[in-house]
Design a protein around this motif. Structure first.
Motif, PDB file in Angstrom:
ATOM      1  N   ASP A 176       1.012  -1.113  -0.109  1.00 44.82           N
ATOM      2  CA  ASP A 176      -0.081  -0.221   0.096  1.00 44.82           C
ATOM      3  C   ASP A 176       0.797   1.294   0.007  1.00 44.82           C
ATOM      4  N   CYS A 177       1.869   1.421   0.780  1.00 45.84           N
ATOM      5  CA  CYS A 177       2.690   2.499   0.850  1.00 45.84           C
ATOM      6  C   CYS A 177       3.747   2.786  -0.390  1.00 45.84           C
ATOM      7  N   VAL A 178       3.880   1.633  -0.852  1.00 47.50           N
ATOM      8  CA  VAL A 178       5.094   1.693  -1.935  1.00 47.50           C
ATOM      9  C   VAL A 178       4.430   1.601  -3.354  1.00 47.50           C
ATOM     10  N   TRP A 179       3.246   0.874  -3.556  1.00 51.25           N
ATOM     11  CA  TRP A 179       2.846   0.754  -4.789  1.00 51.25           C
ATOM     12  C   TRP A 179       1.335   1.496  -4.519  1.00 51.25           C
ATOM     13  N   GLY A 180       0.803   1.945  -3.696  1.00 51.49           N
ATOM     14  CA  GLY A 180      -0.421   2.387  -3.470  1.00 51.49           C
ATOM     15  C   GLY A 180      -1.730   1.392  -3.559  1.00 51.49           C
ATOM     16  N   ASP A 181      -1.349   0.164  -3.464  1.00 57.40           N
ATOM     17  CA  ASP A 181      -2.399  -0.858  -3.788  1.00 57.40           C
ATOM     18  C   ASP A 181      -2.219  -1.884  -2.644  1.00 57.40           C
ATOM     19  N   SER A 182      -3.263  -1.869  -1.684  1.00 59.18           N
ATOM     20  CA  SER A 182      -2.927  -3.098  -0.627  1.00 59.18           C
ATOM     21  C   SER A 182      -3.685  -4.444  -1.194  1.00 59.18           C
TER      22      SER A 182
END
Length: 234
Positions: A176-182
């Motif tokens: 989530d933090c790096v790719w914006g997709d949990s």
């Protein structure tokens, strides 16, 4: 204040959004739970309805809490104690019964965001662990005095970990933090970039792989505390 409202009540939701904007807030309207899970970054708070077209609102809330501590106020249809307690236990910061009174809702938004602001810890610009030095502002990493070149994604993974020393960070949080997709279906990206990062640092003791969960920067704080007790006993 920038808000995101996830609710399938088109008429009531639009009216509430307009009223909040008159109070000086910016409100983005969405209708699906998946919209929130993919777009919660950059908001001061979330207004969450429970009757959503793609999934149950409480399920959305529990998934959100795996990766984010953004304040959430539930917009609920039910006023009974069981529904309110269930919402709060699922991770909500507050529960508002529809139809929401705008002045009260605005005051509750200010209260929950103020509490979050007080609890926020300022992030340091440089983290030093053993002979590894991570300058977050300059995006520079040194090991034993030697510069270690990292890709953008490798540095972002490292940043998430070093900002939380001793804390287990889940794979979902990292994605989530790096790719914006949990909900990233192919988490192999995470494994590939994490393996490259660990190889470049060449300090396996600093990034611990927590099987079935995620990773941690630095030693386990509980193990360190127990070791300290044993040394004092000796």
């Amino acid at each position: 204040m920038r808000l995101i409202m996830i609710d399938d009540d088109a008429e009531g939701g639009d009216a509430l959004a307009e009223a909040l904007e008159l109070h000086g807030h910016q409100v983005d309207r969405k209708h699906r739970g998946s919209d929130l899970l993919l777009a919660h970054h950059g908001y001061h708070a979330v207004l969450l309805g429970l009757d959503l077209p793609d999934m149950d609102g409480l399920q959305v809330l529990r998934k959100l809490r795996e990766v984010s501590s953004v304040p959430v106020l539930i917009l609920g249809e039910q006023a009974d104690e069981r529904s309110i307690v269930l919402g709060l236990h699922s991770g909500a910061d507050d529960y508002i019964v529809k139809p929401a009174r705008v002045a009260e809702l605005a005051a509750r938004l200010e209260a929950v965001t103020r509490r979050v602001g007080v609890a926020t810890v300022a992030r340091g610009e440089t983290v030093v662990s053993d002979d590894v030095r991570v300058d977050l502002a300059a995006r520079r990493v040194e090991v034993a005095g030697e510069l270690v070149p990292l890709t953008r994604l490798e540095f972002e993974l490292l940043r998430v970990l070093v900002e939380r020393p001793g804390i287990a960070v889940s794979r979902e949080q990292l994605m989530d933090c790096v790719w914006g997709d949990s909900l990233l279906a192919v988490s192999r990206k995470l494994y590939v970039h994490m393996a490259a990062l660990r190889a470049k640092l060449d300090r396996p003791e600093l990034i611990t792989n927590i099987r079935g969960y995620g990773y941690r920067w630095g030693p386990d704080p509980y193990e360190t505390a127990e070791a300290g007790k044993l040394l004092k006993a000796v």
